[in-house]
Design a protein around this motif. Structure first.
Motif, PDB file in Angstrom:
ATOM      1  N   GLU A  10       0.833  -1.222   0.000  1.00 60.51           N
ATOM      2  CA  GLU A  10       0.000   0.000   0.000  1.00 60.51           C
ATOM      3  C   GLU A  10       0.855   1.253   0.000  1.00 60.51           C
ATOM      4  O   GLU A  10       0.589   2.201  -0.766  1.00 60.51           O
ATOM      5  CB  GLU A  10      -0.918  -0.006   1.230  1.00 60.51           C
ATOM      6  CG  GLU A  10      -2.047  -1.017   1.155  1.00 60.51           C
ATOM      7  CD  GLU A  10      -2.888  -1.016   2.426  1.00 60.51           C
ATOM      8  OE1 GLU A  10      -2.540  -0.262   3.379  1.00 60.51           O
ATOM      9  OE2 GLU A  10      -3.878  -1.770   2.484  1.00 60.51           O
ATOM     10  N   TYR A  11       1.867   1.287   0.826  1.00 57.24           N
ATOM     11  CA  TYR A  11       2.730   2.471   0.888  1.00 57.24           C
ATOM     12  C   TYR A  11       3.510   2.641  -0.406  1.00 57.24           C
ATOM     13  O   TYR A  11       3.694   3.758  -0.902  1.00 57.24           O
ATOM     14  CB  TYR A  11       3.688   2.347   2.072  1.00 57.24           C
ATOM     15  CG  TYR A  11       4.413   3.626   2.411  1.00 57.24           C
ATOM     16  CD1 TYR A  11       3.741   4.708   2.951  1.00 57.24           C
ATOM     17  CD2 TYR A  11       5.785   3.752   2.190  1.00 57.24           C
ATOM     18  CE1 TYR A  11       4.397   5.885   3.268  1.00 57.24           C
ATOM     19  CE2 TYR A  11       6.457   4.917   2.504  1.00 57.24           C
ATOM     20  CZ  TYR A  11       5.758   5.994   3.044  1.00 57.24           C
ATOM     21  OH  TYR A  11       6.422   7.156   3.349  1.00 57.24           O
ATOM     22  N   ARG A  12       3.980   1.541  -0.970  1.00 58.57           N
ATOM     23  CA  ARG A  12       4.714   1.600  -2.245  1.00 58.57           C
ATOM     24  C   ARG A  12       3.833   2.143  -3.364  1.00 58.57           C
ATOM     25  O   ARG A  12       4.285   2.966  -4.179  1.00 58.57           O
ATOM     26  CB  ARG A  12       5.211   0.198  -2.611  1.00 58.57           C
ATOM     27  CG  ARG A  12       6.049   0.143  -3.886  1.00 58.57           C
ATOM     28  CD  ARG A  12       6.297  -1.279  -4.294  1.00 58.57           C
ATOM     29  NE  ARG A  12       5.070  -1.944  -4.726  1.00 58.57           N
ATOM     30  CZ  ARG A  12       4.941  -3.256  -4.863  1.00 58.57           C
ATOM     31  NH1 ARG A  12       5.946  -4.063  -4.568  1.00 58.57           N
ATOM     32  NH2 ARG A  12       3.802  -3.773  -5.276  1.00 58.57           N
ATOM     33  N   VAL A  22      11.464   2.142   3.725  1.00 55.68           N
ATOM     34  CA  VAL A  22      10.595   1.143   4.351  1.00 55.68           C
ATOM     35  C   VAL A  22      10.398   1.464   5.829  1.00 55.68           C
ATOM     36  O   VAL A  22       9.344   1.172   6.410  1.00 55.68           O
ATOM     37  CB  VAL A  22      11.193  -0.268   4.167  1.00 55.68           C
ATOM     38  CG1 VAL A  22      10.373  -1.315   4.916  1.00 55.68           C
ATOM     39  CG2 VAL A  22      11.282  -0.611   2.686  1.00 55.68           C
ATOM     40  N   GLU A  23      11.396   2.114   6.450  1.00 52.92           N
ATOM     41  CA  GLU A  23      11.285   2.469   7.857  1.00 52.92           C
ATOM     42  C   GLU A  23      10.214   3.532   8.092  1.00 52.92           C
ATOM     43  O   GLU A  23       9.826   3.772   9.242  1.00 52.92           O
ATOM     44  CB  GLU A  23      12.636   2.973   8.369  1.00 52.92           C
ATOM     45  CG  GLU A  23      13.734   1.905   8.335  1.00 52.92           C
ATOM     46  CD  GLU A  23      15.084   2.447   8.756  1.00 52.92           C
ATOM     47  OE1 GLU A  23      15.204   3.692   8.903  1.00 52.92           O
ATOM     48  OE2 GLU A  23      16.023   1.650   8.956  1.00 52.92           O
ATOM     49  N   GLU A  24       9.739   4.181   7.049  1.00 59.32           N
ATOM     50  CA  GLU A  24       8.673   5.180   7.187  1.00 59.32           C
ATOM     51  C   GLU A  24       7.323   4.516   7.461  1.00 59.32           C
ATOM     52  O   GLU A  24       6.371   5.191   7.872  1.00 59.32           O
ATOM     53  CB  GLU A  24       8.591   6.034   5.917  1.00 59.32           C
ATOM     54  CG  GLU A  24       9.857   6.838   5.655  1.00 59.32           C
ATOM     55  CD  GLU A  24       9.844   7.529   4.292  1.00 59.32           C
ATOM     56  OE1 GLU A  24       8.825   7.408   3.573  1.00 59.32           O
ATOM     57  OE2 GLU A  24      10.850   8.162   3.944  1.00 59.32           O
ATOM     58  N   ILE A  25       7.235   3.210   7.239  1.00 58.17           N
ATOM     59  CA  ILE A  25       6.013   2.459   7.527  1.00 58.17           C
ATOM     60  C   ILE A  25       6.065   2.056   8.991  1.00 58.17           C
ATOM     61  O   ILE A  25       7.008   1.389   9.429  1.00 58.17           O
ATOM     62  CB  ILE A  25       5.903   1.213   6.618  1.00 58.17           C
ATOM     63  CG1 ILE A  25       6.032   1.629   5.149  1.00 58.17           C
ATOM     64  CG2 ILE A  25       4.584   0.490   6.865  1.00 58.17           C
ATOM     65  CD1 ILE A  25       6.146   0.458   4.198  1.00 58.17           C
ATOM     66  N   TYR A  26       5.071   2.404   9.760  1.00 57.62           N
ATOM     67  CA  TYR A  26       5.112   2.266  11.213  1.00 57.62           C
ATOM     68  C   TYR A  26       5.411   0.837  11.657  1.00 57.62           C
ATOM     69  O   TYR A  26       6.291   0.611  12.505  1.00 57.62           O
ATOM     70  CB  TYR A  26       3.778   2.732  11.812  1.00 57.62           C
ATOM     71  CG  TYR A  26       3.708   2.563  13.309  1.00 57.62           C
ATOM     72  CD1 TYR A  26       4.435   3.415  14.156  1.00 57.62           C
ATOM     73  CD2 TYR A  26       2.952   1.545  13.884  1.00 57.62           C
ATOM     74  CE1 TYR A  26       4.396   3.255  15.522  1.00 57.62           C
ATOM     75  CE2 TYR A  26       2.911   1.381  15.257  1.00 57.62           C
ATOM     76  CZ  TYR A  26       3.629   2.232  16.070  1.00 57.62           C
ATOM     77  OH  TYR A  26       3.595   2.080  17.434  1.00 57.62           O
ATOM     78  N   GLN A  85       9.229  -0.481  11.123  1.00 56.90           N
ATOM     79  CA  GLN A  85      10.362   0.325  11.572  1.00 56.90           C
ATOM     80  C   GLN A  85      11.480  -0.498  12.192  1.00 56.90           C
ATOM     81  O   GLN A  85      12.626  -0.058  12.232  1.00 56.90           O
ATOM     82  CB  GLN A  85       9.875   1.375  12.582  1.00 56.90           C
ATOM     83  CG  GLN A  85       9.031   2.476  11.964  1.00 56.90           C
ATOM     84  CD  GLN A  85       8.526   3.479  12.993  1.00 56.90           C
ATOM     85  OE1 GLN A  85       8.553   3.207  14.188  1.00 56.90           O
ATOM     86  NE2 GLN A  85       8.082   4.618  12.525  1.00 56.90           N
ATOM     87  N   ASN A  86      11.160  -1.683  12.681  1.00 58.46           N
ATOM     88  CA  ASN A  86      12.188  -2.507  13.340  1.00 58.46           C
ATOM     89  C   ASN A  86      12.952  -3.399  12.365  1.00 58.46           C
ATOM     90  O   ASN A  86      13.864  -4.116  12.764  1.00 58.46           O
ATOM     91  CB  ASN A  86      11.543  -3.375  14.423  1.00 58.46           C
ATOM     92  CG  ASN A  86      10.576  -4.396  13.846  1.00 58.46           C
ATOM     93  OD1 ASN A  86       9.943  -4.135  12.825  1.00 58.46           O
ATOM     94  ND2 ASN A  86      10.449  -5.539  14.491  1.00 58.46           N
ATOM     95  N   ILE A  87      12.604  -3.378  11.094  1.00 64.25           N
ATOM     96  CA  ILE A  87      13.317  -4.196  10.097  1.00 64.25           C
ATOM     97  C   ILE A  87      14.514  -3.401   9.574  1.00 64.25           C
ATOM     98  O   ILE A  87      14.364  -2.294   9.061  1.00 64.25           O
ATOM     99  CB  ILE A  87      12.383  -4.589   8.929  1.00 64.25           C
ATOM    100  CG1 ILE A  87      11.247  -5.471   9.458  1.00 64.25           C
ATOM    101  CG2 ILE A  87      13.169  -5.335   7.858  1.00 64.25           C
ATOM    102  CD1 ILE A  87      10.310  -5.969   8.392  1.00 64.25           C
ATOM    103  N   PRO A 135       2.348  10.362  -0.257  1.00 67.98           N
ATOM    104  CA  PRO A 135       2.696  10.535   1.164  1.00 67.98           C
ATOM    105  C   PRO A 135       3.540  11.767   1.459  1.00 67.98           C
ATOM    106  O   PRO A 135       3.523  12.258   2.596  1.00 67.98           O
ATOM    107  CB  PRO A 135       3.473   9.253   1.491  1.00 67.98           C
ATOM    108  CG  PRO A 135       2.991   8.248   0.512  1.00 67.98           C
ATOM    109  CD  PRO A 135       2.725   9.009  -0.743  1.00 67.98           C
ATOM    110  N   TYR A 136       4.268  12.287   0.459  1.00 66.54           N
ATOM    111  CA  TYR A 136       5.134  13.434   0.704  1.00 66.54           C
ATOM    112  C   TYR A 136       4.449  14.772   0.404  1.00 66.54           C
ATOM    113  O   TYR A 136       5.072  15.828   0.594  1.00 66.54           O
ATOM    114  CB  TYR A 136       6.410  13.319  -0.130  1.00 66.54           C
ATOM    115  CG  TYR A 136       7.293  12.141   0.239  1.00 66.54           C
ATOM    116  CD1 TYR A 136       7.199  11.526   1.480  1.00 66.54           C
ATOM    117  CD2 TYR A 136       8.222  11.640  -0.664  1.00 66.54           C
ATOM    118  CE1 TYR A 136       7.999  10.447   1.820  1.00 66.54           C
ATOM    119  CE2 TYR A 136       9.033  10.559  -0.333  1.00 66.54           C
ATOM    120  CZ  TYR A 136       8.912   9.962   0.907  1.00 66.54           C
ATOM    121  OH  TYR A 136       9.717   8.893   1.241  1.00 66.54           O
ATOM    122  N   ILE A 137       3.237  14.740  -0.079  1.00 66.07           N
ATOM    123  CA  ILE A 137       2.535  15.987  -0.431  1.00 66.07           C
ATOM    124  C   ILE A 137       1.250  16.071   0.394  1.00 66.07           C
ATOM    125  O   ILE A 137       0.344  15.259   0.221  1.00 66.07           O
ATOM    126  CB  ILE A 137       2.198  16.031  -1.934  1.00 66.07           C
ATOM    127  CG1 ILE A 137       3.481  15.889  -2.768  1.00 66.07           C
ATOM    128  CG2 ILE A 137       1.478  17.334  -2.283  1.00 66.07           C
ATOM    129  CD1 ILE A 137       3.238  15.817  -4.268  1.00 66.07           C
TER     130      ILE A 137
END
Length: 234
Positions: free
Chosen positions: A132-134, A146-150, A153-155, A188-190
């Motif tokens: 979904e984020y991609r 990928v760390e921007e996905i809550y 974040q631990n990966i 996501p950036y706008i």
């Protein structure tokens, strides 16, 4: 008064002699027993004997240890000599081939959820959030995103590089001069404020020609502009 035969007289004399001998022996034995006996020298001899025995036992034990230590060192030398000779001859011997395993990496910008779920640390929910984020981004230009996905974040980045490849040519870009408001805010950036500034500037001044012009028109911070460079085209 008493009439003794010759044999009786001899017996009486013998008995008397025995009594006298017994008395003399008793007196002599008591006299010797009364004298104190000094055992110091004897004890010293016993102590020296025991010390000598301990010394001999220690010597035997040390000799035994030294013998086995020497044998151990000799065996080690012979083993390493054999191992060195075996290694020198190894190229000429038939070597058993060990199976080689390689990880089939997935392309981060085009794999689907059914492929992602087989990767360690990924379940169906994490795989779905990643896709979904991609799709909202248009694709990843760096593993760090990928760390921007809550829930991801631990990966660690190194872990992602082990199981994924990243082709930035697959990124889907937005034409900033033709995109409508809904297309812009989906990214996501706008955010809504930035989308309105872009559209207002475009209506008043015409099309954008560079990211520097976008930054000047929107007053966006430099880090955001550098991110948007990967997703905006003119």
């Amino acid at each position: 008064m008493f009439n003794f035969t010759r044999g009786e007289r001899i017996a009486a004399i013998i008995l008397l002699l025995l009594i006298i001998i017994q008395l003399l022996f008793s007196v002599f034995y008591e006299a010797r027993s009364s004298k104190s006996v000094d055992f110091t020298e004897f004890k010293e001899m016993v102590t020296q004997f025991e010390a000598r025995q301990l010394f001999l036992e220690d010597s035997i034990e040390n000799a035994r240890k030294e013998y086995y230590a020497n044998r151990y060192q000799q065996n080690r030398k012979e083993y390493y000599r054999y191992d060195a000779e075996r290694n020198r001859n190894a190229p000429f011997e038939k070597q058993e081939k060990k199976p080689q395993y390689t990880i089939m990496k997935l392309e981060l910008n085009e794999c689907d959820t059914s492929e992602i779920v087989v990767v360690p640390q990924f379940g169906s929910k994490r795989a779905q959030k990643l896709v979904e984020y991609r799709e909202n981004l248009g694709g990843f230009y760096a593993f760090e995103q990928v760390e921007e996905i809550y829930i991801l974040q631990n990966i660690e980045v190194e872990f992602l590089k082990k199981y994924f490849t990243l082709d930035v040519s697959l990124i889907r870009k937005i034409n900033i001069n033709t995109a409508i408001y809904k297309e812009l805010v989906r990214h996501p950036y706008i955010d809504a404020y930035l989308a309105k500034l872009i559209i207002n500037y475009r209506e008043k001044n015409g099309e954008f020609t560079s990211m520097e012009e976008v930054q000047k028109a929107t007053n966006a911070y430099q880090e955001l502009i550098e991110k948007l460079r990967h997703y905006i085209e003119f």
